[in-house]
Each structure stands twice: as C-alpha cells, then as structure tokens.
Write a protein that holds these residues in place. Sequence first.
Motif, PDB file in Angstrom:
ATOM      1  N   ARG A   1       0.835  -1.200   0.000  1.00 12.17           N
ATOM      2  CA  ARG A   1       0.000   0.000   0.000  1.00 12.17           C
ATOM      3  C   ARG A   1       0.876   1.259   0.000  1.00 12.17           C
ATOM      4  O   ARG A   1       0.609   2.207  -0.723  1.00 12.17           O
ATOM      5  CB  ARG A   1      -0.936  -0.010   1.200  1.00 12.17           C
ATOM      6  CG  ARG A   1      -1.936   1.136   1.220  1.00 12.17           C
ATOM      7  CD  ARG A   1      -2.989   1.025   2.319  1.00 12.17           C
ATOM      8  NE  ARG A   1      -2.439   0.723   3.633  1.00 12.17           N
ATOM      9  CZ  ARG A   1      -2.655  -0.414   4.299  1.00 12.17           C
ATOM     10  NH1 ARG A   1      -3.398  -1.367   3.781  1.00 12.17           N
ATOM     11  NH2 ARG A   1      -2.123  -0.603   5.485  1.00 12.17           N
ATOM     12  N   ALA A   2       1.936   1.264   0.788  1.00  7.17           N
ATOM     13  CA  ALA A   2       2.804   2.433   0.898  1.00  7.17           C
ATOM     14  C   ALA A   2       3.758   2.563  -0.287  1.00  7.17           C
ATOM     15  O   ALA A   2       4.064   3.673  -0.731  1.00  7.17           O
ATOM     16  CB  ALA A   2       3.600   2.364   2.197  1.00  7.17           C
ATOM     17  N   PHE A   3       4.228   1.426  -0.794  1.00  3.53           N
ATOM     18  CA  PHE A   3       5.221   1.399  -1.876  1.00  3.53           C
ATOM     19  C   PHE A   3       4.717   0.447  -2.969  1.00  3.53           C
ATOM     20  O   PHE A   3       5.176  -0.697  -3.068  1.00  3.53           O
ATOM     21  CB  PHE A   3       6.576   0.910  -1.340  1.00  3.53           C
ATOM     22  CG  PHE A   3       7.090   1.693  -0.172  1.00  3.53           C
ATOM     23  CD1 PHE A   3       7.816   2.866  -0.363  1.00  3.53           C
ATOM     24  CD2 PHE A   3       6.847   1.275   1.128  1.00  3.53           C
ATOM     25  CE1 PHE A   3       8.288   3.600   0.716  1.00  3.53           C
ATOM     26  CE2 PHE A   3       7.314   1.998   2.209  1.00  3.53           C
ATOM     27  CZ  PHE A   3       8.037   3.169   2.011  1.00  3.53           C
ATOM     28  N   PRO A   4       3.752   0.876  -3.784  1.00  7.06           N
ATOM     29  CA  PRO A   4       3.133  -0.037  -4.753  1.00  7.06           C
ATOM     30  C   PRO A   4       4.117  -0.668  -5.740  1.00  7.06           C
ATOM     31  O   PRO A   4       3.847  -1.740  -6.265  1.00  7.06           O
ATOM     32  CB  PRO A   4       2.124   0.843  -5.495  1.00  7.06           C
ATOM     33  CG  PRO A   4       1.939   2.045  -4.647  1.00  7.06           C
ATOM     34  CD  PRO A   4       3.163   2.212  -3.810  1.00  7.06           C
ATOM     35  N   ASP A   5       5.252  -0.013  -5.955  1.00  7.72           N
ATOM     36  CA  ASP A   5       6.248  -0.556  -6.873  1.00  7.72           C
ATOM     37  C   ASP A   5       7.390  -1.254  -6.136  1.00  7.72           C
ATOM     38  O   ASP A   5       8.475  -1.448  -6.698  1.00  7.72           O
ATOM     39  CB  ASP A   5       6.797   0.553  -7.777  1.00  7.72           C
ATOM     40  CG  ASP A   5       7.484   1.673  -6.999  1.00  7.72           C
ATOM     41  OD1 ASP A   5       7.287   1.780  -5.764  1.00  7.72           O
ATOM     42  OD2 ASP A   5       8.209   2.467  -7.631  1.00  7.72           O
ATOM     43  N   ILE A   6       7.145  -1.666  -4.902  1.00  2.00           N
ATOM     44  CA  ILE A   6       8.201  -2.295  -4.093  1.00  2.00           C
ATOM     45  C   ILE A   6       8.820  -3.464  -4.843  1.00  2.00           C
ATOM     46  O   ILE A   6       8.125  -4.231  -5.522  1.00  2.00           O
ATOM     47  CB  ILE A   6       7.659  -2.735  -2.712  1.00  2.00           C
ATOM     48  CG1 ILE A   6       8.838  -3.083  -1.771  1.00  2.00           C
ATOM     49  CG2 ILE A   6       6.667  -3.865  -2.837  1.00  2.00           C
ATOM     50  CD1 ILE A   6       8.435  -3.204  -0.321  1.00  2.00           C
ATOM     51  N   HIS A   7      10.147  -3.546  -4.741  1.00  2.00           N
ATOM     52  CA  HIS A   7      10.866  -4.649  -5.388  1.00  2.00           C
ATOM     53  C   HIS A   7      11.965  -5.121  -4.446  1.00  2.00           C
ATOM     54  O   HIS A   7      12.758  -4.319  -3.947  1.00  2.00           O
ATOM     55  CB  HIS A   7      11.471  -4.216  -6.719  1.00  2.00           C
ATOM     56  CG  HIS A   7      12.192  -5.330  -7.405  1.00  2.00           C
ATOM     57  ND1 HIS A   7      11.529  -6.307  -8.103  1.00  2.00           N
ATOM     58  CD2 HIS A   7      13.499  -5.640  -7.463  1.00  2.00           C
ATOM     59  CE1 HIS A   7      12.411  -7.173  -8.577  1.00  2.00           C
ATOM     60  NE2 HIS A   7      13.615  -6.790  -8.205  1.00  2.00           N
ATOM     61  N   VAL A   8      11.992  -6.415  -4.210  1.00  2.00           N
ATOM     62  CA  VAL A   8      13.017  -7.032  -3.376  1.00  2.00           C
ATOM     63  C   VAL A   8      13.989  -7.751  -4.306  1.00  2.00           C
ATOM     64  O   VAL A   8      13.632  -8.751  -4.923  1.00  2.00           O
ATOM     65  CB  VAL A   8      12.405  -8.025  -2.361  1.00  2.00           C
ATOM     66  CG1 VAL A   8      13.499  -8.683  -1.527  1.00  2.00           C
ATOM     67  CG2 VAL A   8      11.383  -7.320  -1.478  1.00  2.00           C
TER      68      VAL A   8
END
Length: 166
Positions: A65-72
Amino acid sequence: MTTAQVTSNKETLSRFHDAVNSGDTEIISKTIDELVEPDLLFHAPVPTGATAVQALKYVWEVLVRAFPDIHVAVEDVIAEGDKVVCSNTVTGTHQGEYLGLPPTGRSVTYREIFIFRLAGGRIAEIWGVVDLASLMRQLGIPGGFQVPGGGEPGGGASATAGETPR
C-alpha cells in the motif's frame, strides 16, 4: 538434510520473493498460504499485535500500500540444512500512507537480511534485520522514529528482530 532438500528450500524462497515482487496483495496472500506454516514463528515486532501468518500478510499489505512498486532484489542466498539466508536490496516509491506518514513521492533503497527456517518444504520461522534508519531518513524522518503502540517501522522486521536462530 540432502542437497535436494536444500535446493528445494531455496526454490521455496524464490517463489516467495516472486510473489512479493508481483505487487499484488492477493498473490502475496495466496503464496503465503501455500508456502508458510500456519503457526509460523515470526521474530519481529509487528504493530498490529497480529501473529504468525496474519502478521506476515499484514506486513506485505502495509508495504505494498505504501510502496506499490516495491521490489526485493535478492543479492545473496546462502542455504545450509533447514535454513536459507537472503541478503536483499529493497526499492520502491512512497506513494501511500506509511505509519501515519502521508505519501512523499520519494524513492527509497534499503538493505535487509532475513533468515528463514523451513520444515517440510514450508517456511516455519523467520528472523530479520532491516536498515530502517536508512528507510526513515530517505522518507524525511530523522532517527528515533517509533511506531505508535510499540513495534518497529517497516511493518515487520527491526534492527534487533528477536532471538538468534538455532
């Protein structure tokens, strides 16, 4: 533990990371149900008071929700016996509310290390260390930030995330 079991454990973590990188909370939730033991031991303070699988799902709901493009990006994987260690670089853009902080539009990059213990091919226990100071600094919040009601920012792991793995 056989070489095949160690390889299988690494593949389980690869599937988990593929799911979290989808950015789709339904896929993440379903993958957690498939890959994680219902009585998961999650050695990290979570602000909701949730435990086990629900806590892990909550962490990812907050982060997506906070970082819709989150990538690990998994940089290193070390597997021995029933444990897999992943050293990761996480990136994302702060586009949604995060721990009471309205979206800043800032891009973030931070590091984390997680230790996973697997049993029967499923994740049974998690320990983590996340560079939350760097994340919060990038969001414009200097050191000393505390999550209301205890817990740690980041929705799950802290710089001192509990017991030492056995």
